[in-house]
Design a protein around this motif. Sequence first.
Motif, PDB file in Angstrom:
ATOM      1  N   LEU A 336       0.830  -1.380  -0.042  1.00 44.59           N
ATOM      2  CA  LEU A 336      -0.018  -0.133   0.036  1.00 44.59           C
ATOM      3  C   LEU A 336       0.757   1.325   0.118  1.00 44.59           C
ATOM      4  O   LEU A 336       0.733   2.139  -0.847  1.00 44.59           O
ATOM      5  CB  LEU A 336      -1.080   0.072   1.302  1.00 44.59           C
ATOM      6  CG  LEU A 336      -2.040  -0.890   1.034  1.00 44.59           C
ATOM      7  CD1 LEU A 336      -2.734  -0.902   2.623  1.00 44.59           C
ATOM      8  CD2 LEU A 336      -3.157  -0.186   0.101  1.00 44.59           C
ATOM      9  N   GLY A 337       2.124   1.185   0.904  1.00 45.40           N
ATOM     10  CA  GLY A 337       2.529   2.455   0.893  1.00 45.40           C
ATOM     11  C   GLY A 337       3.578   2.672  -0.335  1.00 45.40           C
ATOM     12  O   GLY A 337       3.507   3.768  -0.863  1.00 45.40           O
ATOM     13  N   CYS A 338       3.985   1.654  -0.660  1.00 45.05           N
ATOM     14  CA  CYS A 338       4.912   1.726  -2.166  1.00 45.05           C
ATOM     15  C   CYS A 338       4.178   2.118  -3.495  1.00 45.05           C
ATOM     16  O   CYS A 338       4.674   2.907  -4.123  1.00 45.05           O
ATOM     17  CB  CYS A 338       5.508   0.550  -2.058  1.00 45.05           C
ATOM     18  SG  CYS A 338       6.774  -0.074  -1.297  1.00 45.05           S
ATOM     19  N   SER A 339       2.975   1.678  -3.421  1.00 47.87           N
ATOM     20  CA  SER A 339       2.228   2.143  -4.551  1.00 47.87           C
ATOM     21  C   SER A 339       1.540   3.329  -4.549  1.00 47.87           C
ATOM     22  O   SER A 339       1.767   4.154  -5.434  1.00 47.87           O
ATOM     23  CB  SER A 339       0.960   0.951  -4.694  1.00 47.87           C
ATOM     24  OG  SER A 339       0.195   0.964  -3.755  1.00 47.87           O
ATOM     25  N   ALA A 340       1.316   3.804  -3.477  1.00 43.17           N
ATOM     26  CA  ALA A 340       0.883   5.122  -3.246  1.00 43.17           C
ATOM     27  C   ALA A 340       1.950   6.072  -3.481  1.00 43.17           C
ATOM     28  O   ALA A 340       1.667   7.181  -4.100  1.00 43.17           O
ATOM     29  CB  ALA A 340       0.213   5.294  -1.703  1.00 43.17           C
ATOM     30  N   SER A 341       3.246   5.721  -3.075  1.00 39.48           N
ATOM     31  CA  SER A 341       4.381   6.538  -3.316  1.00 39.48           C
ATOM     32  C   SER A 341       4.661   6.667  -4.998  1.00 39.48           C
ATOM     33  O   SER A 341       4.907   7.534  -5.428  1.00 39.48           O
ATOM     34  CB  SER A 341       5.757   5.861  -2.506  1.00 39.48           C
ATOM     35  OG  SER A 341       6.884   6.587  -2.904  1.00 39.48           O
ATOM     36  N   VAL A 342       4.367   5.493  -5.731  1.00 43.19           N
ATOM     37  CA  VAL A 342       4.504   5.595  -7.021  1.00 43.19           C
ATOM     38  C   VAL A 342       3.619   6.568  -7.722  1.00 43.19           C
ATOM     39  O   VAL A 342       3.916   7.413  -8.481  1.00 43.19           O
ATOM     40  CB  VAL A 342       4.440   4.283  -7.724  1.00 43.19           C
ATOM     41  CG1 VAL A 342       4.339   4.560  -9.153  1.00 43.19           C
ATOM     42  CG2 VAL A 342       5.773   3.188  -7.213  1.00 43.19           C
ATOM     43  N   VAL A 343       2.436   6.494  -7.214  1.00 42.80           N
ATOM     44  CA  VAL A 343       1.311   7.497  -7.649  1.00 42.80           C
ATOM     45  C   VAL A 343       1.531   9.041  -7.474  1.00 42.80           C
ATOM     46  O   VAL A 343       1.647   9.944  -8.377  1.00 42.80           O
ATOM     47  CB  VAL A 343      -0.115   7.049  -7.008  1.00 42.80           C
ATOM     48  CG1 VAL A 343      -1.147   8.175  -7.763  1.00 42.80           C
ATOM     49  CG2 VAL A 343      -0.428   5.780  -7.459  1.00 42.80           C
ATOM     50  N   TYR A 344       2.115   9.143  -6.163  1.00 34.32           N
ATOM     51  CA  TYR A 344       2.555  10.752  -5.962  1.00 34.32           C
ATOM     52  C   TYR A 344       3.649  11.070  -6.799  1.00 34.32           C
ATOM     53  O   TYR A 344       3.809  12.152  -7.229  1.00 34.32           O
ATOM     54  CB  TYR A 344       2.794  10.716  -4.338  1.00 34.32           C
ATOM     55  CG  TYR A 344       1.736  10.936  -3.454  1.00 34.32           C
ATOM     56  CD1 TYR A 344       0.812  12.103  -3.441  1.00 34.32           C
ATOM     57  CD2 TYR A 344       1.497  10.123  -2.626  1.00 34.32           C
ATOM     58  CE1 TYR A 344       0.049  12.509  -2.594  1.00 34.32           C
ATOM     59  CE2 TYR A 344       0.289  10.208  -1.777  1.00 34.32           C
ATOM     60  CZ  TYR A 344      -0.337  11.437  -1.725  1.00 34.32           C
ATOM     61  OH  TYR A 344      -1.327  11.810  -0.737  1.00 34.32           O
ATOM     62  N   THR A 345       4.701  10.052  -6.846  1.00 31.66           N
ATOM     63  CA  THR A 345       5.736  10.459  -7.990  1.00 31.66           C
ATOM     64  C   THR A 345       5.293  10.940  -9.247  1.00 31.66           C
ATOM     65  O   THR A 345       5.893  12.011  -9.751  1.00 31.66           O
ATOM     66  CB  THR A 345       6.543   9.195  -7.861  1.00 31.66           C
ATOM     67  OG1 THR A 345       7.196   8.676  -6.450  1.00 31.66           O
ATOM     68  CG2 THR A 345       7.936   9.663  -8.725  1.00 31.66           C
ATOM     69  N   GLY A 346       4.529  10.062  -9.844  1.00 26.97           N
ATOM     70  CA  GLY A 346       4.210  10.373 -11.198  1.00 26.97           C
ATOM     71  C   GLY A 346       3.540  11.654 -11.249  1.00 26.97           C
ATOM     72  O   GLY A 346       3.516  12.668 -12.205  1.00 26.97           O
ATOM     73  N   CYS A 347       2.410  12.122 -10.382  1.00 28.18           N
ATOM     74  CA  CYS A 347       1.608  13.331 -10.203  1.00 28.18           C
ATOM     75  C   CYS A 347       2.380  14.285 -10.154  1.00 28.18           C
ATOM     76  O   CYS A 347       2.471  15.520 -10.748  1.00 28.18           O
ATOM     77  CB  CYS A 347       0.677  13.065  -9.124  1.00 28.18           C
ATOM     78  SG  CYS A 347      -0.680  12.080  -9.446  1.00 28.18           S
ATOM     79  N   PHE A 348       3.247  14.442  -9.142  1.00 26.15           N
ATOM     80  CA  PHE A 348       4.135  15.609  -8.630  1.00 26.15           C
ATOM     81  C   PHE A 348       5.190  15.924  -9.781  1.00 26.15           C
ATOM     82  O   PHE A 348       5.551  16.962 -10.041  1.00 26.15           O
ATOM     83  CB  PHE A 348       4.725  15.276  -7.230  1.00 26.15           C
ATOM     84  CG  PHE A 348       3.961  15.605  -6.230  1.00 26.15           C
ATOM     85  CD1 PHE A 348       2.810  16.558  -6.105  1.00 26.15           C
ATOM     86  CD2 PHE A 348       3.922  14.971  -4.763  1.00 26.15           C
ATOM     87  CE1 PHE A 348       2.005  16.842  -5.088  1.00 26.15           C
ATOM     88  CE2 PHE A 348       3.273  14.908  -4.010  1.00 26.15           C
ATOM     89  CZ  PHE A 348       1.914  15.966  -4.063  1.00 26.15           C
ATOM     90  N   LEU A 349       5.668  14.703 -10.492  1.00 26.55           N
ATOM     91  CA  LEU A 349       6.732  15.278 -11.450  1.00 26.55           C
ATOM     92  C   LEU A 349       6.114  15.868 -12.580  1.00 26.55           C
ATOM     93  O   LEU A 349       6.633  16.560 -13.428  1.00 26.55           O
ATOM     94  CB  LEU A 349       7.539  13.914 -11.790  1.00 26.55           C
ATOM     95  CG  LEU A 349       8.538  13.550 -10.732  1.00 26.55           C
ATOM     96  CD1 LEU A 349       9.252  12.019 -11.190  1.00 26.55           C
ATOM     97  CD2 LEU A 349       9.685  14.509 -10.591  1.00 26.55           C
ATOM     98  N   ARG A 350       4.858  15.337 -12.835  1.00 22.25           N
ATOM     99  CA  ARG A 350       4.017  15.983 -13.838  1.00 22.25           C
ATOM    100  C   ARG A 350       4.076  17.465 -13.522  1.00 22.25           C
ATOM    101  O   ARG A 350       3.953  18.298 -14.732  1.00 22.25           O
ATOM    102  CB  ARG A 350       2.601  15.269 -14.152  1.00 22.25           C
ATOM    103  CG  ARG A 350       2.677  14.243 -15.118  1.00 22.25           C
ATOM    104  CD  ARG A 350       3.064  14.793 -16.662  1.00 22.25           C
ATOM    105  NE  ARG A 350       2.778  13.749 -17.616  1.00 22.25           N
ATOM    106  CZ  ARG A 350       3.445  13.674 -18.850  1.00 22.25           C
ATOM    107  NH1 ARG A 350       3.935  14.876 -18.852  1.00 22.25           N
ATOM    108  NH2 ARG A 350       3.022  12.820 -19.549  1.00 22.25           N
ATOM    109  N   LEU A 351       3.556  17.546 -12.421  1.00 27.29           N
ATOM    110  CA  LEU A 351       3.397  18.873 -11.887  1.00 27.29           C
ATOM    111  C   LEU A 351       4.550  19.897 -11.856  1.00 27.29           C
ATOM    112  O   LEU A 351       4.525  21.187 -12.395  1.00 27.29           O
ATOM    113  CB  LEU A 351       2.778  19.214 -10.619  1.00 27.29           C
ATOM    114  CG  LEU A 351       1.375  18.604 -10.225  1.00 27.29           C
ATOM    115  CD1 LEU A 351       0.948  18.564  -8.932  1.00 27.29           C
ATOM    116  CD2 LEU A 351       0.248  19.290 -11.223  1.00 27.29           C
ATOM    117  N   VAL A 352       5.726  19.345 -11.592  1.00 25.47           N
ATOM    118  CA  VAL A 352       7.000  20.271 -11.625  1.00 25.47           C
ATOM    119  C   VAL A 352       7.391  20.117 -13.152  1.00 25.47           C
ATOM    120  O   VAL A 352       7.868  21.686 -13.559  1.00 25.47           O
ATOM    121  CB  VAL A 352       7.925  19.321 -11.028  1.00 25.47           C
ATOM    122  CG1 VAL A 352       9.672  19.889 -11.475  1.00 25.47           C
ATOM    123  CG2 VAL A 352       7.819  19.182  -9.707  1.00 25.47           C
TER     124      VAL A 352
END
Length: 441
Positions: A336-352
């Motif tokens: 759960l923790g790892c998969s949520a981390s992956v989603v946050y990564t994709g979202c925030f890098l898109r925003l950056v």
Amino acid sequence: RIKKMEGADSEQKAEASFLLKSGNQAAGTFDANVEDKERKVAFIVICVSIFMSGFLYTYLIPLVPSYHLITGAFFSTAEVSLLFASWSFGGAMGTPLTLFLAGHVKCWMMIGTALVVFFFNCIMFMAGSSFPILFLSRCIGGVGSTFLLSGSIAMLDSLFPPSERGNRFVIVYFCGGFGLTMGPLIGGSLSSDGAFIPCLLGSLVLAGLFGLVMVYLRENDAEFTKMEPLTPHLKDPQTTLSLASLLLVSSTVAFSEVILPLHLNVAFATTASALGGLMMIAAIAYIFVANVAALVSEKINRNLLVGAGLACNGVAFLALFSPESLAVEVVPVMMLGCSASVVYTGCFLRLVDSVGQGDARSPALQQLSFAAHNVGAFLGPAVLGASVHMFGLEAAAYTYGTLAIVAGVAIGWYARKTASLDDESSISASALVDFQLLFTL
């Protein structure tokens, strides 16, 4: 057609240039006249305050199952879920207040106000026993977190030159992650008297921080200035997709922060300290995987990364009720923790990516990210409370897991249809620092 495409590309570049310039202006400029002692005190205050913000949000997680025993009043699953979600509700309400205050206050005022709000959050939660008082205390804590993040980011931009700023933000990133990680462990270990001891210790630290602000930072001239318009960001389909995915994964994380303690307490009679340790393991995995996923995102489309993370998150939810021992339960929890981390990564890098490379920052985009995260983190537990009441705990988790898988597959299909790896930006060191800051805060 080629001319039209070139014209559209020029318009996008012009708009990106405008956002870049206005974002940098809103973030503030370096002030070389600040004394070294004031600079050091301000940095210490910001680091410890960010730690406390993370701690005050997560220390309640291991107390969820037995909270009605601690307060002396019985709270239903829906009430406990709303109580946990009230922090994020306050954070979402704090975003328009922050936008209103931009250009009218100084950064130290935002930070000082946040510390006062956190202090009253601790006092009210420590002394309160009725649901309205506890709900209100968490709400004002969420408002304070939005004030703190906004004021701290702007002050750091004015305190340090661009050559030092990246390292300072990384340290702040570590403090925020450390607070989120240690919150469940400390809260669970000191749970013999409920929330009393964690809140008492927190209030003492916050009082000391406020004293430092009033003694050393009142003369600081860093202003929380007006930021660029929100509308151009919302018109960007990639930004909109990232914010929607961010809302969904935030609801997933907050959902798990309530459903996990409830499930583990029922299935294995898990103590608060054991719950705290287990959630700490998940938090460590959550933070560690972020940087790994950021590097992987250079090899695959970032929307595809988001979709894969959501699908894995759904699978983890479906696996929650399979293990027959607490030791085996660690596997779906870490997933759960790892998969949520992956989603946050994709979202925030898109925003950056949407802001640009270099030292560019977009306060408006940060506020949109905070708002999307807080709305999702409120809706997750709120929906949990209603669904558990109607369908039961397992049915709620299975339903939510299935929805996450479907959403992940849909986003992955969209990524393959609309983008290619050639469209992706590489990750510069500054962009990665911006990502880490967003990810933690």
